[in-house]
Scaffold this motif. Structure first.
Motif, PDB file in Angstrom:
ATOM      1  N   GLN A 222       0.833  -1.194   0.000  1.00 14.06           N
ATOM      2  CA  GLN A 222       0.000   0.000   0.000  1.00 14.06           C
ATOM      3  C   GLN A 222       0.870   1.247   0.000  1.00 14.06           C
ATOM      4  O   GLN A 222       1.922   1.283   0.638  1.00 14.06           O
ATOM      5  N   LEU A 223       0.412   2.274  -0.724  1.00 13.38           N
ATOM      6  CA  LEU A 223       1.069   3.574  -0.739  1.00 13.38           C
ATOM      7  C   LEU A 223       0.068   4.636  -0.306  1.00 13.38           C
ATOM      8  O   LEU A 223      -1.070   4.663  -0.783  1.00 13.38           O
ATOM      9  N   ILE A 224       0.487   5.513   0.594  1.00 13.58           N
ATOM     10  CA  ILE A 224      -0.345   6.631   1.027  1.00 13.58           C
ATOM     11  C   ILE A 224      -0.152   7.788   0.056  1.00 13.58           C
ATOM     12  O   ILE A 224       0.975   8.150  -0.275  1.00 13.58           O
ATOM     13  N   VAL A 225      -1.250   8.360  -0.396  1.00 15.11           N
ATOM     14  CA  VAL A 225      -1.220   9.412  -1.405  1.00 15.11           C
ATOM     15  C   VAL A 225      -1.612  10.743  -0.773  1.00 15.11           C
ATOM     16  O   VAL A 225      -2.693  10.852  -0.182  1.00 15.11           O
ATOM     17  N   GLY A 226      -0.746  11.739  -0.872  1.00 13.90           N
ATOM     18  CA  GLY A 226      -1.096  13.076  -0.431  1.00 13.90           C
ATOM     19  C   GLY A 226      -0.511  13.504   0.898  1.00 13.90           C
ATOM     20  O   GLY A 226      -0.669  14.660   1.289  1.00 13.90           O
ATOM     21  N   ALA A 227       0.162  12.607   1.604  1.00 15.08           N
ATOM     22  CA  ALA A 227       0.782  12.989   2.876  1.00 15.08           C
ATOM     23  C   ALA A 227       2.121  13.677   2.652  1.00 15.08           C
ATOM     24  O   ALA A 227       2.656  14.312   3.560  1.00 15.08           O
ATOM     25  N   THR A 237       5.686   5.217 -11.301  1.00  8.54           N
ATOM     26  CA  THR A 237       6.954   4.585 -11.675  1.00  8.54           C
ATOM     27  C   THR A 237       7.356   3.530 -10.648  1.00  8.54           C
ATOM     28  O   THR A 237       7.821   2.436 -11.003  1.00  8.54           O
ATOM     29  N   LEU A 238       7.177   3.853  -9.362  1.00  5.50           N
ATOM     30  CA  LEU A 238       7.475   2.882  -8.312  1.00  5.50           C
ATOM     31  C   LEU A 238       6.587   1.656  -8.441  1.00  5.50           C
ATOM     32  O   LEU A 238       7.058   0.518  -8.332  1.00  5.50           O
ATOM     33  N   SER A 239       5.314   1.860  -8.696  1.00  7.61           N
ATOM     34  CA  SER A 239       4.393   0.730  -8.850  1.00  7.61           C
ATOM     35  C   SER A 239       4.817  -0.162 -10.010  1.00  7.61           C
ATOM     36  O   SER A 239       4.792  -1.394  -9.903  1.00  7.61           O
ATOM     37  N   GLU A 240       5.195   0.457 -11.122  1.00  3.83           N
ATOM     38  CA  GLU A 240       5.648  -0.319 -12.275  1.00  3.83           C
ATOM     39  C   GLU A 240       6.854  -1.173 -11.915  1.00  3.83           C
ATOM     40  O   GLU A 240       6.944  -2.355 -12.294  1.00  3.83           O
ATOM     41  N   GLN A 241       7.800  -0.615 -11.171  1.00  2.63           N
ATOM     42  CA  GLN A 241       8.981  -1.367 -10.756  1.00  2.63           C
ATOM     43  C   GLN A 241       8.609  -2.520  -9.837  1.00  2.63           C
ATOM     44  O   GLN A 241       9.169  -3.625  -9.951  1.00  2.63           O
ATOM     45  N   ARG A 250      -0.750  -6.806  -6.276  1.00  2.00           N
ATOM     46  CA  ARG A 250      -1.429  -5.523  -6.312  1.00  2.00           C
ATOM     47  C   ARG A 250      -0.625  -4.474  -5.560  1.00  2.00           C
ATOM     48  O   ARG A 250       0.037  -4.774  -4.557  1.00  2.00           O
ATOM     49  N   VAL A 251      -0.733  -3.247  -6.046  1.00  3.60           N
ATOM     50  CA  VAL A 251      -0.303  -2.075  -5.289  1.00  3.60           C
ATOM     51  C   VAL A 251      -1.566  -1.273  -5.012  1.00  3.60           C
ATOM     52  O   VAL A 251      -2.306  -0.936  -5.939  1.00  3.60           O
ATOM     53  N   ARG A 278      -7.661   8.250  -9.933  1.00  2.00           N
ATOM     54  CA  ARG A 278      -6.842   8.320 -11.142  1.00  2.00           C
ATOM     55  C   ARG A 278      -5.629   7.388 -11.043  1.00  2.00           C
ATOM     56  O   ARG A 278      -5.221   6.773 -12.037  1.00  2.00           O
ATOM     57  N   LEU A 279      -5.045   7.268  -9.877  1.00  2.00           N
ATOM     58  CA  LEU A 279      -3.897   6.370  -9.707  1.00  2.00           C
ATOM     59  C   LEU A 279      -4.304   4.923  -9.934  1.00  2.00           C
ATOM     60  O   LEU A 279      -3.551   4.140 -10.523  1.00  2.00           O
ATOM     61  N   TYR A 280      -5.494   4.537  -9.475  1.00  2.00           N
ATOM     62  CA  TYR A 280      -5.968   3.178  -9.736  1.00  2.00           C
ATOM     63  C   TYR A 280      -6.195   2.953 -11.227  1.00  2.00           C
ATOM     64  O   TYR A 280      -5.915   1.882 -11.762  1.00  2.00           O
ATOM     65  N   GLN A 281      -6.706   3.972 -11.925  1.00  2.00           N
ATOM     66  CA  GLN A 281      -6.882   3.838 -13.367  1.00  2.00           C
ATOM     67  C   GLN A 281      -5.537   3.685 -14.070  1.00  2.00           C
ATOM     68  O   GLN A 281      -5.393   2.860 -14.980  1.00  2.00           O
ATOM     69  N   ALA A 282      -4.540   4.482 -13.651  1.00  2.00           N
ATOM     70  CA  ALA A 282      -3.199   4.361 -14.235  1.00  2.00           C
ATOM     71  C   ALA A 282      -2.611   2.993 -13.933  1.00  2.00           C
ATOM     72  O   ALA A 282      -1.966   2.368 -14.791  1.00  2.00           O
ATOM     73  N   ASP A 283      -2.850   2.486 -12.726  1.00  2.00           N
ATOM     74  CA  ASP A 283      -2.370   1.170 -12.332  1.00  2.00           C
ATOM     75  C   ASP A 283      -2.975   0.095 -13.240  1.00  2.00           C
ATOM     76  O   ASP A 283      -2.298  -0.838 -13.670  1.00  2.00           O
TER      77      ASP A 283
END
Length: 429
Positions: A222-227, A237-241, A250-251, A278-283
């Motif tokens: 899991q990644l926290i978004v916005g903190a 990019t990190l998720s792709e790696q 899953r990420v 949007r991040l889930y859509q990109a994922d």
């Protein structure tokens, strides 16, 4: 159930709600001589790919924690009531709820008490009790404690179906700022070990079907978004790696929700849920549509467009590639057309074997024509009411601002099925 145990359960279940990486099984641990079956379980309060609604008991073993992570409700400096379950109580609760048909599995996380090794031993003891004493074959998702001994990580994977350790923040700098008690190596190390052990186990299973399974449902994070000020480009990019190098299942992305005051946290009340959406859509585009992170985001556009889904945004930046002729385009080219998803692309490939397709047939095949019409031709006919080069096109493609964004924790499927006509969090890609 005693009132004391019920009070603990309420507190620990509430403390676990911020962890959205509660994944569906993907496991093949079937019912042997015990109870439960992990082969067809799904995520909390959602549906499996065969349409069944299932749930997991999602709790912390304890909300006590020696760490002081700024974003965490259970951090050591937070003034909250601290409680803990014993391994025996976790096992008893799980079996009790399962026998009442409330749940089909367990998602077990925890705060860190005394040390990572001590905490990891407690988690393992709980799931070992379920498997050995209660002969529970249902789905178990177990959180790993960063910094725990590699031998404990290895043992955890033998008892659980899926294991995960949360990266939480995408960069070392962000982690050092908001979680100074944790190190990036302590988090990434177990993930690399799990990846290696899964590969070894896969090879062992090829030679002997009786070899014990290691984390048959893989690992997630899991990644926290916005903190922190990290960009979407850094996150994607990190998720792709992680998908490519560690083969994560899953990420998950969790919009930052402020639960307390801290000078290290952003001044904004919360990260917009639309950014998480949007991040889930990109994922989804990374995993199932053949996109690369550098195609979706670059130095000039480091953040995803809040008004357009990532595929439409990409298409508008590459208008020279469109329109594509629907009767000649390859499957890979079809997947890059806004409004055409995995299923509709497959239907188009099958249908055009019987004859050339016209514009009228596309909607019947599941194509979202309100977007696709500007990027395709059918039998040479362009269906858009304005030209692709028009400066008005972006305005036509912007989603209505009042459209509600659904949280990722309600994702309907873990399996790689994308229905471009459904109103899911992945959007109509």
């Amino acid at each position: 159930m005693t009132s004391d145990l019920m009070d603990k359960l309420k507190i620990l279940a509430d403390g676990a709600k911020y962890d959205v990486s509660c994944s569906s099984s993907g496991s093949s641990r079937r019912n042997g001589n015990g109870i439960g079956n992990a082969a067809s379980c799904g995520i909390c309060h959602t549906w499996t790919s065969d349409g069944r609604c299932v749930s997991l008991l999602k709790i912390l073993m304890t909300n006590r924690c020696i760490y002081d992570c700024a974003y965490c409700v259970n951090r050591s400096s937070n003034d909250t009531k601290r409680v803990a379950l014993t391994p025996a109580e976790v096992a008893e609760l799980t079996i009790g709820f399962y026998r009442r048909n409330y749940i089909e599995g367990l998602f077990l996380s925890t705060g860190v008490v005394r040390s990572p090794d001590y905490t990891m031993e407690l988690l393992i003891q709980a799931v070992r009790t379920l498997r050995s004493e209660y002969r529970f074959n249902g789905y178990i998702h177990l959180k790993l404690v960063p910094g725990a001994d590699p031998l404990l990580v290895q043992e955890a994977g033998l008892w659980a179906d899926r294991i995960s350790v949360n990266l939480e923040l995408p960069t070392r700098e962000s982690l050092a700022l908001l979680a100074p008690d944790k190190s990036r190596d302590a988090v990434v190390g177990p993930m690399r070990q799990v990846h290696s052990l899964i590969a070894i186990n896969r090879d062992e299973r090829r030679h002997s079907r009786t070899a014990p399974r290691f984390a048959p449902a893989g690992q997630s994070t899991q990644l926290i978004v916005g903190a922190t000020p990290d960009t979407d480009r850094q996150i994607v990019t990190l998720s792709e790696q992680l998908y490519q190098r560690l083969e994560l299942k899953r990420v998950y992305y969790s919009a930052f929700i402020p639960v307390m005051q801290d000078s290290r946290l952003p001044a904004l009340p919360r990260s917009p849920l639309r950014r998480e959406h949007r991040l889930y859509q990109a994922d989804w585009l990374l995993r199932y549509y053949g996109f690369a992170a550098h195609e979706l985001l670059d130095e000039a556009t480091p953040n995803l467009d809040s008004e357009l889904d990532p595929k439409t945004g990409w298409a508008l930046r590459h208008r020279e590639l469109f329109p594509v002729e629907i009767n000649r385009a390859s499957y890979e080219e079809l997947l890059r057309v806004p409004g055409i998803g995995v299923r509709s692309a497959q239907r188009i490939i099958r249908a055009r074997r019987q004859g050339h397709l016209g514009v009228e047939e596309l909607q019947r095949l599941g194509v979202v024509m309100k977007r696709a019409r500007y990027f395709v031709t059918a039998r040479g006919r362009y269906a858009g009411d304005i030209r692709l080069e028009s400066g008005l096109l972006r305005g036509r493609l912007i989603e209505p601002s009042q459209k509600k964004v659904v949280r990722q924790m309600s994702l309907p499927f873990e399996t790689p099925v994308v229905d471009e006509t459904a109103s899911t969090v992945t959007g109509e890609l």
